[in-house]
Design a protein around this motif. Sequence first.
Motif, PDB file in Angstrom:
ATOM      1  N   MET A   1       0.858  -1.174   0.000  1.00  0.00           N
ATOM      2  CA  MET A   1       0.000   0.000   0.000  1.00  0.00           C
ATOM      3  C   MET A   1       0.899   1.231   0.000  1.00  0.00           C
ATOM      4  O   MET A   1       1.710   1.402   0.897  1.00  0.00           O
ATOM      5  N   GLY A   2       0.729   2.052  -1.033  1.00  0.00           N
ATOM      6  CA  GLY A   2       1.524   3.266  -1.124  1.00  0.00           C
ATOM      7  C   GLY A   2       0.918   4.388  -0.313  1.00  0.00           C
ATOM      8  O   GLY A   2      -0.282   4.413  -0.034  1.00  0.00           O
ATOM      9  N   GLY A  20       6.155   6.658   0.573  1.00  0.00           N
ATOM     10  CA  GLY A  20       6.682   5.315   0.788  1.00  0.00           C
ATOM     11  C   GLY A  20       5.609   4.285   0.516  1.00  0.00           C
ATOM     12  O   GLY A  20       4.563   4.589  -0.057  1.00  0.00           O
ATOM     13  N   ALA A  21       5.879   3.080   0.958  1.00  0.00           N
ATOM     14  CA  ALA A  21       4.920   1.988   0.777  1.00  0.00           C
ATOM     15  C   ALA A  21       4.973   1.088   1.999  1.00  0.00           C
ATOM     16  O   ALA A  21       6.024   0.903   2.611  1.00  0.00           O
ATOM     17  N   GLU A  52      -6.193  15.797   5.877  1.00  0.00           N
ATOM     18  CA  GLU A  52      -7.174  15.036   5.105  1.00  0.00           C
ATOM     19  C   GLU A  52      -6.461  13.844   4.480  1.00  0.00           C
ATOM     20  O   GLU A  52      -5.247  13.866   4.315  1.00  0.00           O
ATOM     21  N   ILE A  53      -7.259  12.855   4.112  1.00  0.00           N
ATOM     22  CA  ILE A  53      -6.719  11.668   3.452  1.00  0.00           C
ATOM     23  C   ILE A  53      -7.485  11.444   2.163  1.00  0.00           C
ATOM     24  O   ILE A  53      -8.712  11.520   2.138  1.00  0.00           O
ATOM     25  N   ALA A  54      -6.738  11.194   1.105  1.00  0.00           N
ATOM     26  CA  ALA A  54      -7.342  10.847  -0.180  1.00  0.00           C
ATOM     27  C   ALA A  54      -6.976   9.402  -0.481  1.00  0.00           C
ATOM     28  O   ALA A  54      -5.849   8.971  -0.251  1.00  0.00           O
ATOM     29  N   ILE A  55      -7.943   8.677  -0.977  1.00  0.00           N
ATOM     30  CA  ILE A  55      -7.755   7.257  -1.243  1.00  0.00           C
ATOM     31  C   ILE A  55      -8.403   6.919  -2.577  1.00  0.00           C
ATOM     32  O   ILE A  55      -9.375   7.556  -2.985  1.00  0.00           O
ATOM     33  N   GLU A  56      -7.861   5.919  -3.233  1.00  0.00           N
ATOM     34  CA  GLU A  56      -8.400   5.522  -4.532  1.00  0.00           C
ATOM     35  C   GLU A  56      -9.655   4.677  -4.352  1.00  0.00           C
ATOM     36  O   GLU A  56      -9.680   3.758  -3.534  1.00  0.00           O
ATOM     37  N   ASP A 128       5.959   1.913  -7.465  1.00  0.00           N
ATOM     38  CA  ASP A 128       4.803   2.434  -8.194  1.00  0.00           C
ATOM     39  C   ASP A 128       3.645   2.782  -7.267  1.00  0.00           C
ATOM     40  O   ASP A 128       2.935   3.764  -7.506  1.00  0.00           O
ATOM     41  N   ASP A 129       3.447   1.999  -6.212  1.00  0.00           N
ATOM     42  CA  ASP A 129       2.348   2.272  -5.283  1.00  0.00           C
ATOM     43  C   ASP A 129       2.517   3.637  -4.615  1.00  0.00           C
ATOM     44  O   ASP A 129       1.537   4.342  -4.368  1.00  0.00           O
ATOM     45  N   ALA A 130       3.751   4.018  -4.322  1.00  0.00           N
ATOM     46  CA  ALA A 130       4.004   5.330  -3.722  1.00  0.00           C
ATOM     47  C   ALA A 130       3.735   6.444  -4.734  1.00  0.00           C
ATOM     48  O   ALA A 130       3.146   7.474  -4.386  1.00  0.00           O
TER      49      ALA A 130
END
Length: 155
Positions: A1-2, A20-21, A52-56, A128-130
């Motif tokens: 998880m990035g 980071g990841a 705040e947190i943004a998530i896919e 890539d995740d980061a």
Amino acid sequence: MGWGLVHLRPDDSLEMINYGAISTSPRLPMPQRLQQIYRQLTGLLETAFPSEIAIEELFFNKNTTTVIAVSQARGVALLAAADHNIDVFEYTPLQVKQALVGYGRAQKDQVQEMVRILLNLDQIPKPDDAADALAIAICHIRSRRFMSRLEAQNG
């Protein structure tokens, strides 16, 4: 998880704070892997203090095993945010690509290059995740800034 921490400066430029990841051993049972993710996320939230947190947002693909594992890890991230009373905002991959490249069907390497350019980095962040997490953070900052300006215009 990035994960990625990005700050909007007063001059509207973006500053990459850190990224980071979080990874866990595939040999561990899923409950222990989720626990490790939760603990690492909690530690990050307690040291970085994001506002705040943004998530896919998830989209269903053909690999249901991957979707289930990602959904569980995503649930842990939502729980960690809720435990710290941090608002969560969700964006689809299409929204992220549109916000960074201007084209919702952009390729992964195009998005990564825009992350590098917008954050004034020497190279594309790895793993890539980061880089994906930083892209989501940039998308969120741009979306929030747009909505703030729209609200200001409409009074």
